[in-house]
Design a protein around this motif. Structure first.
Motif, PDB file in Angstrom:
ATOM      1  N   GLY A  23       0.819  -1.208   0.000  1.00 31.03           N
ATOM      2  CA  GLY A  23       0.000   0.000   0.000  1.00 31.03           C
ATOM      3  C   GLY A  23       0.850   1.254   0.000  1.00 31.03           C
ATOM      4  N   ALA A  27       0.934   4.112  -2.914  1.00 33.48           N
ATOM      5  CA  ALA A  27       0.704   5.517  -2.581  1.00 33.48           C
ATOM      6  C   ALA A  27       1.849   6.387  -3.079  1.00 33.48           C
ATOM      7  CB  ALA A  27       0.533   5.674  -1.075  1.00 33.48           C
ATOM      8  N   ALA A  31       1.603   9.362  -5.831  1.00 35.86           N
ATOM      9  CA  ALA A  31       1.973  10.716  -5.437  1.00 35.86           C
ATOM     10  C   ALA A  31       3.050  11.303  -6.328  1.00 35.86           C
ATOM     11  CB  ALA A  31       2.443  10.713  -3.985  1.00 35.86           C
TER      12      ALA A  31
END
Length: 66
Positions: A23, A27, A31
């Motif tokens: 995860g 992310a 980003a």
């Protein structure tokens, strides 16, 4: 039996850490990856400039009457 319970707990802990790392990786990709495509390829990442609204005459032309 105690050995089996410890082995299962360790396996579950490793699974939780692996899912957390996956995860975090996703992310970071979301980003830091350039999102907007241009004819020359992906645009470089940059800051978004925020502008405050202008005076009272700068809004939409149609007023909502309710």
């Amino acid at each position: 039996m105690a050995g089996e319970a410890g082995s299962g707990a360790l396996r579950e802990l490793i699974l939780v850490v692996a899912v957390a790392l996956a995860g975090l990786l996703l992310a970071m990709v979301a980003a830091f990856a350039p999102w907007h495509a241009t004819p020359a390829g992906n645009a470089p990442a940059g800051l978004v400039e925020l502008h405050s609204p202008g005076g009272p005459g700068s809004g939409p032309a149609d007023a909502h009457v309710g």
